[in-house]
Scaffold this active site. Sequence first.
Site, PDB file in Angstrom:
ATOM      1  N   CYS A 136       0.826  -1.210   0.000  1.00  0.00           N
ATOM      2  CA  CYS A 136       0.000   0.000   0.000  1.00  0.00           C
ATOM      3  C   CYS A 136       0.862   1.263   0.000  1.00  0.00           C
ATOM      4  CB  CYS A 136      -0.917  -0.033   1.224  1.00  0.00           C
ATOM      5  SG  CYS A 136      -1.951   1.417   1.415  1.00  0.00           S
ATOM      6  N   CYS A 139      -0.313   4.196   2.116  1.00  0.00           N
ATOM      7  CA  CYS A 139      -0.089   4.021   3.557  1.00  0.00           C
ATOM      8  C   CYS A 139       1.380   4.227   3.919  1.00  0.00           C
ATOM      9  CB  CYS A 139      -0.476   2.616   3.987  1.00  0.00           C
ATOM     10  SG  CYS A 139      -1.932   1.960   3.189  1.00  0.00           S
ATOM     11  N   ASP A 140       2.275   3.681   3.125  1.00  0.00           N
ATOM     12  CA  ASP A 140       3.673   3.594   3.546  1.00  0.00           C
ATOM     13  C   ASP A 140       4.636   4.471   2.745  1.00  0.00           C
ATOM     14  OD1 ASP A 140       2.862   1.712   5.402  1.00  0.00           O
ATOM     15  OD2 ASP A 140       3.194   0.029   4.063  1.00  0.00           O
TER      16      ASP A 140
HETATM   17  P1  FAD Z   1     -10.202  -5.827   6.676  1.00  0.00           P
HETATM   18  O1  FAD Z   1      -9.344  -4.949   7.487  1.00  0.00           O
HETATM   19  O2  FAD Z   1      -9.620  -6.542   5.515  1.00  0.00           O
HETATM   20  O3  FAD Z   1     -10.851  -6.885   7.669  1.00  0.00           O
HETATM   21  C1  FAD Z   1     -11.564  -7.962   7.167  1.00  0.00           C
HETATM   22  C2  FAD Z   1     -11.987  -8.821   8.334  1.00  0.00           C
HETATM   23  O4  FAD Z   1     -12.857  -9.841   7.853  1.00  0.00           O
HETATM   24  C3  FAD Z   1     -10.853  -9.529   9.061  1.00  0.00           C
HETATM   25  O5  FAD Z   1     -10.990  -9.325  10.427  1.00  0.00           O
HETATM   26  C4  FAD Z   1     -11.042 -10.985   8.731  1.00  0.00           C
HETATM   27  O6  FAD Z   1     -10.650 -11.828   9.793  1.00  0.00           O
HETATM   28  C5  FAD Z   1     -12.543 -11.031   8.534  1.00  0.00           C
HETATM   29  N1  FAD Z   1     -13.032 -12.161   7.745  1.00  0.00           N
HETATM   30  C6  FAD Z   1     -12.678 -12.522   6.493  1.00  0.00           C
HETATM   31  N2  FAD Z   1     -13.340 -13.642   6.148  1.00  0.00           N
HETATM   32  C7  FAD Z   1     -14.124 -13.980   7.220  1.00  0.00           C
HETATM   33  C8  FAD Z   1     -15.034 -15.032   7.484  1.00  0.00           C
HETATM   34  N3  FAD Z   1     -15.279 -15.995   6.605  1.00  0.00           N
HETATM   35  N4  FAD Z   1     -15.652 -15.068   8.694  1.00  0.00           N
HETATM   36  C9  FAD Z   1     -15.430 -14.098   9.602  1.00  0.00           C
HETATM   37  N5  FAD Z   1     -14.601 -13.067   9.396  1.00  0.00           N
HETATM   38  C10 FAD Z   1     -13.948 -13.018   8.219  1.00  0.00           C
HETATM   39  N6  FAD Z   1      -5.371   1.949   5.079  1.00  0.00           N
HETATM   40  C11 FAD Z   1      -5.221   3.176   5.620  1.00  0.00           C
HETATM   41  O7  FAD Z   1      -6.186   3.954   5.658  1.00  0.00           O
HETATM   42  N7  FAD Z   1      -4.015   3.571   6.145  1.00  0.00           N
HETATM   43  C12 FAD Z   1      -2.939   2.774   6.167  1.00  0.00           C
HETATM   44  O8  FAD Z   1      -1.862   3.164   6.624  1.00  0.00           O
HETATM   45  C13 FAD Z   1      -3.068   1.462   5.614  1.00  0.00           C
HETATM   46  N8  FAD Z   1      -2.015   0.613   5.607  1.00  0.00           N
HETATM   47  C14 FAD Z   1      -2.173  -0.622   5.051  1.00  0.00           C
HETATM   48  C15 FAD Z   1      -1.078  -1.479   5.044  1.00  0.00           C
HETATM   49  C16 FAD Z   1      -1.194  -2.731   4.498  1.00  0.00           C
HETATM   50  C17 FAD Z   1       0.002  -3.640   4.484  1.00  0.00           C
HETATM   51  C18 FAD Z   1      -2.456  -3.171   3.952  1.00  0.00           C
HETATM   52  C19 FAD Z   1      -2.605  -4.559   3.374  1.00  0.00           C
HETATM   53  C20 FAD Z   1      -3.543  -2.317   3.943  1.00  0.00           C
HETATM   54  C21 FAD Z   1      -3.419  -1.033   4.487  1.00  0.00           C
HETATM   55  N9  FAD Z   1      -4.469  -0.141   4.499  1.00  0.00           N
HETATM   56  C22 FAD Z   1      -4.329   1.091   5.057  1.00  0.00           C
HETATM   57  C23 FAD Z   1      -5.790  -0.519   3.981  1.00  0.00           C
HETATM   58  C24 FAD Z   1      -6.710  -0.906   5.171  1.00  0.00           C
HETATM   59  O9  FAD Z   1      -6.060  -1.868   5.931  1.00  0.00           O
HETATM   60  C25 FAD Z   1      -8.038  -1.427   4.645  1.00  0.00           C
HETATM   61  O10 FAD Z   1      -8.645  -0.461   3.808  1.00  0.00           O
HETATM   62  C26 FAD Z   1      -8.980  -1.732   5.804  1.00  0.00           C
HETATM   63  O11 FAD Z   1      -8.388  -2.599   6.727  1.00  0.00           O
HETATM   64  C27 FAD Z   1     -10.274  -2.341   5.307  1.00  0.00           C
HETATM   65  O12 FAD Z   1     -11.058  -2.620   6.417  1.00  0.00           O
HETATM   66  P2  FAD Z   1     -12.203  -3.718   6.370  1.00  0.00           P
HETATM   67  O13 FAD Z   1     -12.803  -3.702   7.718  1.00  0.00           O
HETATM   68  O14 FAD Z   1     -13.074  -3.497   5.201  1.00  0.00           O
HETATM   69  O15 FAD Z   1     -11.472  -5.096   6.077  1.00  0.00           O
END
Ligand code: FAD
Length: 314
Positions: A136, A139-140
Amino acid sequence: MAEYTTRLLIIGSGPAGYTAGIYAARSGLKPILVAGPQVGGQLTITTEVENFPGFPVPVYGSELMNNMRQQAENVGVIIHEDIITELDVSSRPFALCSENGNCYKADAVIIATGASARWLGLESEAKFRGFGVSGCATCDGFFYRNKEVAVIGGGNTAVDEAIYLTNFAAKVTLIHRRDSLRADRALQERLFSNPKINVVWNSVVTEFLGSEEPLGLTGLKLKNIKTDEISELSVSGAFIAIGHHPNSDLFKGILELDDEGYIKTRPDSCATNIDGIFAAGDIKDPQFRQAVIAAGSGCMASLEAEKYLAGLKK
Ligand code: FAD
Ligand code: NAP
């Protein structure tokens, strides 16, 4: 094995899931949140987060997500560390099953299962992830001021990220496995006209190179797939931009998905094609994929679910 009945079940413990939980619990719904395979979501695999509002100094992703969890529990979200394996929408309440053998009956469901960055799958890539290897740039990228970095990929994300990184980095090398980019023409023109960007064609990364103490990336081993020539590129950061995949396999054939597998929702809404099932966060967002947006859409899904449940009561 147990059976649970709840008005609202939330699937996922990223920013979208926890925020949905906080709103739902504060409105008295006593939601159950099933945390999934990655408790805390994608942010738990990064180091410092600098762009989530409310933190004057950078916060570690894992700390931010622990705080969200605590806040959710403090207001009454019931968290189960388990994985949802089945969703049956053929009758009401909806029926869900989990890996631990639990059964859930829920009047409404919020899906917040996120999306995962695709990785190359090399052992050395996993070793340096968070220590020079990132998924990302938004982010970084900030951490690479005046440093040399590489972006791997040839689509819109890779080109967008390469251009974005020139705001910080001294030099950006885009590494693509073919001799033409998949990215939109307009983006390509911006890329080629940027003096800070160099493109290495027909090449793949075969190894991420780095130091042990402190652990950190110092370069890449590259292979030209046309000539088999091996070379090394000195970089302190490598951004893998070879696509994302939404965690929506479970919902195929049940909910309407777009061509890439993201859950389709109504315009300006988190409602899916099935009444009572909502989607929030990266699972419905092929475009932005940012934590603050995921949290915002978790809030939106929760408010919509409350309204839906109030309608059911009547
Ligand atoms: P996610 O954070 O992807 O969470 C998904 C959840 O669903 C997880 O808890 C998982 O366990 C759960 N899940 C999946 N399948 C199942 C299932 N079958 N049953 C139950 N639970 C399930 N964004 C920023 O704004 N700033 C940053 O600095 C930043 N840094 C990042 C760094 C990295 C390396 C990455 C990969 C992403 C980064 N992002 C950043 C992006 C950010 O992490 C995502 O936009 C955000 O986490 C999305 O949130 P979410 O809740 O939609 O999903
Ligand atoms: P993408 O379009 O699927 O592109 C992925 C790129 O990574 C391709 O160039 C592909 O190479 C390469 N790749 C895939 N696997 C690889 C591997 N194992 N090793 C090396 N290279 C590999 O993904 P994306 O760029 O993330 O875009 C996803 C969607 O979001 C697209 O619809 C895109 O248009 C959209 N998007 C739009 C914008 C914008 O409009 N500004 C910005 C970002 C994303 P090949 O080309 O050889 O297949």
